[in-house]
Design a protein around this motif. Structure first.
Motif, PDB file in Angstrom:
ATOM      1  N   PHE A  46       0.769  -1.365  -0.148  1.00 18.68           N
ATOM      2  CA  PHE A  46       0.110  -0.060   0.088  1.00 18.68           C
ATOM      3  C   PHE A  46       0.832   1.265  -0.060  1.00 18.68           C
ATOM      4  N   ARG A  47       0.554   2.397  -0.600  1.00 20.46           N
ATOM      5  CA  ARG A  47       1.072   3.484  -0.282  1.00 20.46           C
ATOM      6  C   ARG A  47       0.629   4.150   0.920  1.00 20.46           C
ATOM      7  N   THR A  48       1.265   4.693   1.828  1.00 15.03           N
ATOM      8  CA  THR A  48       0.941   4.812   3.105  1.00 15.03           C
ATOM      9  C   THR A  48       1.529   6.261   3.307  1.00 15.03           C
ATOM     10  N   ARG A  49       0.575   7.082   3.943  1.00 14.69           N
ATOM     11  CA  ARG A  49       0.765   8.482   4.547  1.00 14.69           C
ATOM     12  C   ARG A  49       0.703   8.444   6.080  1.00 14.69           C
ATOM     13  N   TYR A  50       1.596   8.878   6.669  1.00  8.37           N
ATOM     14  CA  TYR A  50       1.401   9.097   8.082  1.00  8.37           C
ATOM     15  C   TYR A  50       0.862  10.550   8.614  1.00  8.37           C
ATOM     16  N   TYR A  51       0.015  10.787   9.868  1.00  4.72           N
ATOM     17  CA  TYR A  51      -0.377  11.740  10.207  1.00  4.72           C
ATOM     18  C   TYR A  51      -0.245  11.915  11.755  1.00  4.72           C
ATOM     19  N   GLU A  52       0.631  12.697  12.490  1.00  5.20           N
ATOM     20  CA  GLU A  52       0.593  12.666  13.767  1.00  5.20           C
ATOM     21  C   GLU A  52      -0.562  13.765  14.466  1.00  5.20           C
ATOM     22  N   GLY A  53      -1.704  12.821  14.587  1.00  8.20           N
ATOM     23  CA  GLY A  53      -2.731  13.275  15.705  1.00  8.20           C
ATOM     24  C   GLY A  53      -3.841  13.940  14.609  1.00  8.20           C
ATOM     25  N   GLU A  54      -4.942  14.192  15.459  1.00  8.95           N
ATOM     26  CA  GLU A  54      -6.075  14.707  14.428  1.00  8.95           C
ATOM     27  C   GLU A  54      -5.687  15.994  13.712  1.00  8.95           C
ATOM     28  N   HIS A  55      -4.966  17.068  14.749  1.00 10.14           N
ATOM     29  CA  HIS A  55      -5.044  18.347  14.328  1.00 10.14           C
ATOM     30  C   HIS A  55      -4.301  18.091  12.445  1.00 10.14           C
ATOM     31  N   ALA A  56      -2.955  17.303  12.699  1.00  8.83           N
ATOM     32  CA  ALA A  56      -2.182  17.384  11.422  1.00  8.83           C
ATOM     33  C   ALA A  56      -2.957  16.823  10.284  1.00  8.83           C
ATOM     34  N   PHE A  57      -3.725  15.692  10.499  1.00  8.91           N
ATOM     35  CA  PHE A  57      -4.841  14.939   9.399  1.00  8.91           C
ATOM     36  C   PHE A  57      -5.693  16.006   9.022  1.00  8.91           C
ATOM     37  N   VAL A  58      -6.454  16.798   9.857  1.00  4.47           N
ATOM     38  CA  VAL A  58      -7.574  17.598   9.425  1.00  4.47           C
ATOM     39  C   VAL A  58      -6.904  18.624   8.694  1.00  4.47           C
ATOM     40  N   SER A  59      -5.916  19.275   9.190  1.00  9.14           N
ATOM     41  CA  SER A  59      -5.358  20.612   8.506  1.00  9.14           C
ATOM     42  C   SER A  59      -4.712  20.004   7.107  1.00  9.14           C
ATOM     43  N   ALA A  60      -4.181  18.960   6.867  1.00  9.80           N
ATOM     44  CA  ALA A  60      -3.922  18.482   5.675  1.00  9.80           C
ATOM     45  C   ALA A  60      -5.130  18.145   4.547  1.00  9.80           C
ATOM     46  N   VAL A  61      -6.203  17.637   5.252  1.00  8.90           N
ATOM     47  CA  VAL A  61      -7.485  17.404   4.307  1.00  8.90           C
ATOM     48  C   VAL A  61      -7.979  18.628   3.994  1.00  8.90           C
ATOM     49  N   MET A  62      -7.977  19.660   4.852  1.00 11.07           N
ATOM     50  CA  MET A  62      -8.812  20.736   4.518  1.00 11.07           C
ATOM     51  C   MET A  62      -7.638  21.593   3.366  1.00 11.07           C
ATOM     52  N   ASP A  63      -6.449  21.435   3.538  1.00  2.30           N
ATOM     53  CA  ASP A  63      -5.475  22.212   2.651  1.00  2.30           C
ATOM     54  C   ASP A  63      -5.900  21.586   1.046  1.00  2.30           C
ATOM     55  N   GLN A  64      -6.147  20.332   1.159  1.00  5.69           N
ATOM     56  CA  GLN A  64      -6.262  19.648   0.041  1.00  5.69           C
ATOM     57  C   GLN A  64      -7.972  19.724  -0.595  1.00  5.69           C
ATOM     58  N   GLY A  65      -8.690  20.393  -0.128  1.00 10.79           N
ATOM     59  CA  GLY A  65     -10.066  20.564  -0.675  1.00 10.79           C
ATOM     60  C   GLY A  65     -10.871  19.357  -0.246  1.00 10.79           C
TER      61      GLY A  65
END
Length: 340
Positions: A46-65
């Protein structure tokens, strides 16, 4: 088709947080455990991405529409549970549902429900599934509805909204007395939540992995828990110190056939009643007479090397990456990704 799928791993690392006075960090992963997951997913293709906690994930998703941002299919595997109080592990599944992002975990409601021990007990009792006698105590109001355990029973007190033995130590086990109630009040106050008090089941402890496929729940072989190499726990418990330092072991394939069948049946029915998805786990205490009782349920059970899930798959001859691929496949099947 693994190389067509991106797995976004969202988790909290013990080493990335300040000292937690309430010891909730035992629910987080070590750097070594986080690496096991990421490497395992990648070795499975699998292609795998790692996010350190909720803030990092939510910020990344919002930045990517509102998207994870990778081509092809994406799915989120969430272990993050920052903050305190009930429902804190449901933030990522709720956010993903809002943005139409698939997850490996149960939905936000099921995740919140299963983390409320008193409500789990009440639901299982309603459907005649075996649970220990249970009561609730808070520092400000005492026993819920004025209902207290009978005197003379050996009791165990657990934090209502926690997992991984947070708040659980040798003082948690005792009989009803003024001293025991003072301990309950102190723990309730320091943890900021009710204490769920249950009759302690003396005997063995088993963790039973459950896999949901096409809406049906299939329980795998129960895994015995050992302390100091002994699966006869009697009145011993998995206290915080043991869990925080992996001071316990697993004994897959040791449950006798009649009992194993009863545990698997009860585990599958428990998951059906609670409405979980994907990989789940149901824990039991079993006295000498075999009268098993459900003591805990996990919607995101650990699948690192030190876990009953891995012990079950390893006992069956699977590799760790194959187990992680199975978890993605189970959810991919639910999402209609797999051709049959």
């Amino acid at each position: 088709m693994a190389d067509e799928i991106t797995v976004a791993v969202v988790l909290n690392r013990k080493e990335a947080i300040p000292d937690d006075p309430d010891d909730r960090a035992t629910e987080y992963l070590s750097d070594h455990e986080a690496n096991e997951l990421i490497v395992g997913f990648r070795e499975a293709g699998f292609r795998t991405r790692y996010y350190e906690g909720e803030h990092a994930f939510v910020s990344a998703v919002m930045d990517q529409g509102g998207k994870i941002g990778a081509a092809g299919r994406s799915i989120v595997y969430n272990l993050a549970q920052s903050g305190t109080g009930p429902g804190r592990k449901s933030m990522i599944p709720a956010f993903c549902a809002l943005n139409d992002i698939p997850t490996c975990n149960s939905n936000a409601y099921a995740v919140s429900l299963v983390r409320h021990k008193l409500h789990v007990h009440a639901l299982l009792r309603r459907f005649e599934l075996p649970t220990p006698d249970t009561w609730s105590f808070t520092a400000h109001s005492g026993w819920l509805m004025g209902q207290a355990p009978p005197k003379g029973e050996i009791l165990i007190a657990k934090a209502a909204y926690e997992a991984a033995s947070v708040g659980l130590d040798q003082e948690s086990v005792g009989v009803l007395s003024a001293t025991y109630e003072r301990m309950l009040a102190a723990k309730s106050s320091s943890l900021g939540q009710p204490m769920v008090v249950q009759r302690l089941i003396s005997g063995r402890e088993f963790e039973t992995p459950v896999v949901e496929i096409d809406g049906r729940f299939r329980a795998l072989g129960p895994v015995g828990i050992t302390l100091d190499g002994d699966d006869r726990l009697d009145d011993r418990i998995l206290a915080y110190d043991s869990v925080a330092h992996d001071g316990y072991g697993f004994a897959p394939g040791t449950v006798e056939a009649p009992l194993g069948g009863r545990l698997r049946t009860a585990a599958a029915k428990t998951c059906e009643v609670l409405g979980v998805n994907g990989f789940a786990r149901v824990d039991f205490r079993v006295p000498d007479n075999g009268d098993a009782r459900v003591i805990d349920v996990a919607t995101s059970p650990h699948v690192v090397h030190h876990s009953s899930y891995w012990a079950t798959f390893e006992h069956a001859g699977w590799s760790h990456p194959e187990m992680l691929a199975c978890m993605i496949a189970v959810n991919g099947n639910r999402l209609g990704w797999l051709e049959t």
